[in-house]
Design a protein around this motif. Structure first.
Motif, PDB file in Angstrom:
ATOM      1  N   SER A  45       0.837  -1.217   0.000  1.00 29.64           N
ATOM      2  CA  SER A  45       0.000   0.000   0.000  1.00 29.64           C
ATOM      3  C   SER A  45       0.862   1.254   0.000  1.00 29.64           C
ATOM      4  CB  SER A  45      -0.912   0.003   1.230  1.00 29.64           C
ATOM      5  OG  SER A  45      -1.731  -1.129   1.250  1.00 29.64           O
ATOM      6  N   VAL A  46       2.132   1.130  -0.362  1.00 31.32           N
ATOM      7  CA  VAL A  46       3.089   2.229  -0.475  1.00 31.32           C
ATOM      8  C   VAL A  46       3.466   2.819   0.886  1.00 31.32           C
ATOM      9  CG1 VAL A  46       3.685   4.280  -1.838  1.00 31.32           C
ATOM     10  CG2 VAL A  46       1.941   2.755  -2.672  1.00 31.32           C
ATOM     11  N   TYR A  47       3.355   2.029   1.950  1.00 31.35           N
ATOM     12  CA  TYR A  47       3.743   2.495   3.281  1.00 31.35           C
ATOM     13  C   TYR A  47       4.848   1.589   3.797  1.00 31.35           C
ATOM     14  CZ  TYR A  47      -0.680   4.968   2.941  1.00 31.35           C
ATOM     15  OH  TYR A  47      -1.714   5.773   2.522  1.00 31.35           O
ATOM     16  N   ASP A  48       6.091   2.071   3.688  1.00 27.11           N
ATOM     17  CA  ASP A  48       7.243   1.278   4.106  1.00 27.11           C
ATOM     18  C   ASP A  48       7.676   1.596   5.528  1.00 27.11           C
ATOM     19  OD1 ASP A  48       7.520  -0.196   1.794  1.00 27.11           O
ATOM     20  OD2 ASP A  48       8.737   1.320   0.821  1.00 27.11           O
ATOM     21  N   LYS A  49       6.724   1.796   6.402  1.00 30.46           N
ATOM     22  CA  LYS A  49       7.080   2.015   7.798  1.00 30.46           C
ATOM     23  C   LYS A  49       6.463   0.900   8.630  1.00 30.46           C
ATOM     24  CE  LYS A  49       3.379   5.197   9.120  1.00 30.46           C
ATOM     25  NZ  LYS A  49       3.101   6.479   9.730  1.00 30.46           N
ATOM     26  N   PRO A  50       6.943   0.715   9.845  1.00 31.51           N
ATOM     27  CA  PRO A  50       6.409  -0.367  10.674  1.00 31.51           C
ATOM     28  C   PRO A  50       5.006  -0.051  11.184  1.00 31.51           C
ATOM     29  CG  PRO A  50       8.051   0.884  11.897  1.00 31.51           C
ATOM     30  CD  PRO A  50       8.033   1.426  10.501  1.00 31.51           C
ATOM     31  N   TYR A  51       4.198  -1.087  11.248  1.00 32.49           N
ATOM     32  CA  TYR A  51       2.855  -0.985  11.817  1.00 32.49           C
ATOM     33  C   TYR A  51       2.663  -2.139  12.799  1.00 32.49           C
ATOM     34  CZ  TYR A  51       1.438   2.480   8.349  1.00 32.49           C
ATOM     35  OH  TYR A  51       1.319   3.600   7.584  1.00 32.49           O
ATOM     36  N   LEU A  52       2.903  -1.866  14.052  1.00 33.72           N
ATOM     37  CA  LEU A  52       2.708  -2.832  15.120  1.00 33.72           C
ATOM     38  C   LEU A  52       1.738  -2.218  16.123  1.00 33.72           C
ATOM     39  CD1 LEU A  52       6.437  -3.813  15.668  1.00 33.72           C
ATOM     40  CD2 LEU A  52       4.736  -5.059  14.320  1.00 33.72           C
ATOM     41  N   PHE A  53       0.708  -2.981  16.480  1.00 36.39           N
ATOM     42  CA  PHE A  53      -0.323  -2.465  17.379  1.00 36.39           C
ATOM     43  C   PHE A  53      -0.632  -3.474  18.470  1.00 36.39           C
ATOM     44  CE2 PHE A  53      -0.959  -0.448  13.296  1.00 36.39           C
ATOM     45  CZ  PHE A  53      -1.141   0.880  13.638  1.00 36.39           C
ATOM     46  N   MET A  54      -1.148  -2.955  19.580  1.00 35.95           N
ATOM     47  CA  MET A  54      -1.554  -3.786  20.695  1.00 35.95           C
ATOM     48  C   MET A  54      -2.936  -3.344  21.155  1.00 35.95           C
ATOM     49  SD  MET A  54       0.219  -4.203  24.436  1.00 35.95           S
ATOM     50  CE  MET A  54      -0.342  -2.610  25.005  1.00 35.95           C
ATOM     51  N   THR A  55      -3.736  -4.305  21.580  1.00 36.79           N
ATOM     52  CA  THR A  55      -5.022  -4.024  22.202  1.00 36.79           C
ATOM     53  C   THR A  55      -5.094  -4.770  23.526  1.00 36.79           C
ATOM     54  OG1 THR A  55      -7.430  -4.136  21.979  1.00 36.79           O
ATOM     55  CG2 THR A  55      -6.181  -5.907  20.955  1.00 36.79           C
ATOM     56  N   ASP A  56      -5.712  -4.170  24.510  1.00 36.90           N
ATOM     57  CA  ASP A  56      -5.943  -4.823  25.798  1.00 36.90           C
ATOM     58  C   ASP A  56      -7.416  -5.104  26.021  1.00 36.90           C
ATOM     59  OD1 ASP A  56      -3.481  -5.281  27.097  1.00 36.90           O
ATOM     60  OD2 ASP A  56      -3.277  -3.143  27.518  1.00 36.90           O
ATOM     61  N   ASP A  57      -8.259  -4.719  25.058  1.00 38.60           N
ATOM     62  CA  ASP A  57      -9.708  -4.803  25.263  1.00 38.60           C
ATOM     63  C   ASP A  57     -10.411  -5.457  24.071  1.00 38.60           C
ATOM     64  OD1 ASP A  57      -9.368  -2.766  23.435  1.00 38.60           O
ATOM     65  OD2 ASP A  57     -10.106  -1.184  24.757  1.00 38.60           O
ATOM     66  N   TYR A  58      -9.808  -6.544  23.577  1.00 39.64           N
ATOM     67  CA  TYR A  58     -10.391  -7.311  22.471  1.00 39.64           C
ATOM     68  C   TYR A  58     -10.636  -6.468  21.222  1.00 39.64           C
ATOM     69  CZ  TYR A  58     -11.286 -10.757  26.136  1.00 39.64           C
ATOM     70  OH  TYR A  58     -11.144 -11.644  27.181  1.00 39.64           O
ATOM     71  N   GLY A  59      -9.813  -5.473  20.984  1.00 40.73           N
ATOM     72  CA  GLY A  59      -9.909  -4.681  19.766  1.00 40.73           C
ATOM     73  C   GLY A  59     -10.801  -3.463  19.839  1.00 40.73           C
ATOM     74  N   ALA A  60     -11.350  -3.157  21.018  1.00 39.80           N
ATOM     75  CA  ALA A  60     -12.161  -1.937  21.148  1.00 39.80           C
ATOM     76  C   ALA A  60     -11.291  -0.701  20.931  1.00 39.80           C
ATOM     77  CB  ALA A  60     -12.842  -1.884  22.515  1.00 39.80           C
ATOM     78  N   SER A  61      -9.998  -0.805  21.255  1.00 39.19           N
ATOM     79  CA  SER A  61      -9.039   0.264  20.994  1.00 39.19           C
ATOM     80  C   SER A  61      -7.671  -0.378  20.759  1.00 39.19           C
ATOM     81  CB  SER A  61      -8.981   1.247  22.166  1.00 39.19           C
ATOM     82  OG  SER A  61      -8.507   0.595  23.335  1.00 39.19           O
ATOM     83  N   PHE A  62      -6.824   0.336  20.038  1.00 37.74           N
ATOM     84  CA  PHE A  62      -5.470  -0.124  19.746  1.00 37.74           C
ATOM     85  C   PHE A  62      -4.493   1.007  20.013  1.00 37.74           C
ATOM     86  CE2 PHE A  62      -8.010  -2.936  17.123  1.00 37.74           C
ATOM     87  CZ  PHE A  62      -7.357  -4.148  17.226  1.00 37.74           C
ATOM     88  N   GLU A  63      -3.258   0.636  20.310  1.00 39.52           N
ATOM     89  CA  GLU A  63      -2.183   1.621  20.405  1.00 39.52           C
ATOM     90  C   GLU A  63      -0.992   1.119  19.613  1.00 39.52           C
ATOM     91  OE1 GLU A  63       0.400   1.646  24.119  1.00 39.52           O
ATOM     92  OE2 GLU A  63      -1.424   0.688  24.885  1.00 39.52           O
ATOM     93  N   SER A  64      -0.269   2.052  19.015  1.00 38.61           N
ATOM     94  CA  SER A  64       0.922   1.713  18.257  1.00 38.61           C
ATOM     95  C   SER A  64       2.032   1.303  19.223  1.00 38.61           C
ATOM     96  CB  SER A  64       1.386   2.915  17.434  1.00 38.61           C
ATOM     97  OG  SER A  64       2.633   2.633  16.841  1.00 38.61           O
ATOM     98  N   ILE A  65       2.755   0.245  18.876  1.00 39.33           N
ATOM     99  CA  ILE A  65       3.906  -0.179  19.680  1.00 39.33           C
ATOM    100  C   ILE A  65       5.164  -0.245  18.805  1.00 39.33           C
ATOM    101  CG2 ILE A  65       2.576  -1.363  21.463  1.00 39.33           C
ATOM    102  CD1 ILE A  65       3.252  -4.011  20.013  1.00 39.33           C
ATOM    103  N   ASN A  66       5.246   0.664  17.831  1.00 39.91           N
ATOM    104  CA  ASN A  66       6.395   0.691  16.928  1.00 39.91           C
ATOM    105  C   ASN A  66       7.697   0.983  17.645  1.00 39.91           C
ATOM    106  OD1 ASN A  66       4.664   0.211  14.825  1.00 39.91           O
ATOM    107  ND2 ASN A  66       4.590   2.331  14.151  1.00 39.91           N
ATOM    108  N   GLY A  67       7.621   1.715  18.743  1.00 39.57           N
ATOM    109  CA  GLY A  67       8.823   2.015  19.514  1.00 39.57           C
ATOM    110  C   GLY A  67       9.895   2.688  18.697  1.00 39.57           C
ATOM    111  N   ILE A  68      11.098   2.130  18.736  1.00 39.08           N
ATOM    112  CA  ILE A  68      12.250   2.749  18.071  1.00 39.08           C
ATOM    113  C   ILE A  68      12.586   2.088  16.730  1.00 39.08           C
ATOM    114  CG2 ILE A  68      13.253   3.557  20.242  1.00 39.08           C
ATOM    115  CD1 ILE A  68      15.197   1.133  20.035  1.00 39.08           C
ATOM    116  N   LEU A  69      11.637   1.382  16.147  1.00 44.03           N
ATOM    117  CA  LEU A  69      11.905   0.773  14.843  1.00 44.03           C
ATOM    118  C   LEU A  69      12.173   1.855  13.810  1.00 44.03           C
ATOM    119  CD1 LEU A  69       9.180  -2.008  14.733  1.00 44.03           C
ATOM    120  CD2 LEU A  69      11.636  -2.311  15.019  1.00 44.03           C
TER     121      LEU A  69
END
Length: 175
Positions: free
Chosen positions: A134-158
């Motif tokens: 999709s022409v996006y060469d950056k990292p996409y790592l996410f975490m949810t603690d509530d079965y997907g009701a919300s997500f947060e990026s966990i890309n950190g220092i990648l």
């Protein structure tokens, strides 16, 4: 292994890299995905559809499946057209959570590469997205603690030009 196609049902769209898993709770249970999630309770024989369509388009197919190691009723599915769904009741009801991931910063039709369920918390899951098509060469790592009701990026220092394809939780340190 092909599930039985019902009369009038559209043909199955299996990905060239079709996801499949064996249940960690019962080694006779097998799951795989096309545009639907299927389950067999006899090691792959007699697959039965257990989901509604998980894709976002009529060309999408399943690319990722995961089962919670802490709760046999929790399963996740991801697709190559950005679909993400979760079930908390063994597959009777599936909830689409892709819009919640888009709110967290993901491109709309990104390929879900892997889903990793947390080893100690049933509601937590990690989503790894490969968006280079999709022409996006950056990292996409996410975490949810509530079965997907919300997500947060966990890309950190990648690095910014680092596409991601796989994410696994450390087996010794669950954090």
């Amino acid at each position: 292994i092909r599930p039985n196609q019902r009369d009038g049902e559209e043909s199955q769209r299996f990905n060239w890299n079709t996801p499949f898993i064996l249940s960690s709770h019962n080694s006779s249970i097998f799951y795989c995905a096309s545009q639907f999630v299927y389950r067999s309770v006899s090691k792959g024989a007699n697959l039965k559809r257990i989901s509604t369509e998980i894709t976002r388009s009529k060309k999408g197919s399943g690319t990722a499946l995961a089962e919670s190691p802490t709760n046999a009723d929790v399963r996740w599915a991801g697709t190559d057209d950005g679909g993400r769904c979760v079930t908390k009741d063994g597959g009777n009801n599936w909830t689409a959570v892709h819009d919640n991931l888009i709110k967290a910063g993901l491109a709309k039709h990104s390929h879900i590469a892997t889903i990793e369920c947390d080893r100690t918390r049933a509601g937590r899951a990690y989503i790894c997205v490969d968006a280079h098509r999709s022409v996006y060469d950056k990292p996409y790592l996410f975490m949810t603690d509530d079965y997907g009701a919300s997500f947060e990026s966990i890309n950190g220092i990648l690095p910014a030009l680092c596409c991601t394809r796989c994410l696994r939780q450390d087996i010794m340190n669950s954090d």
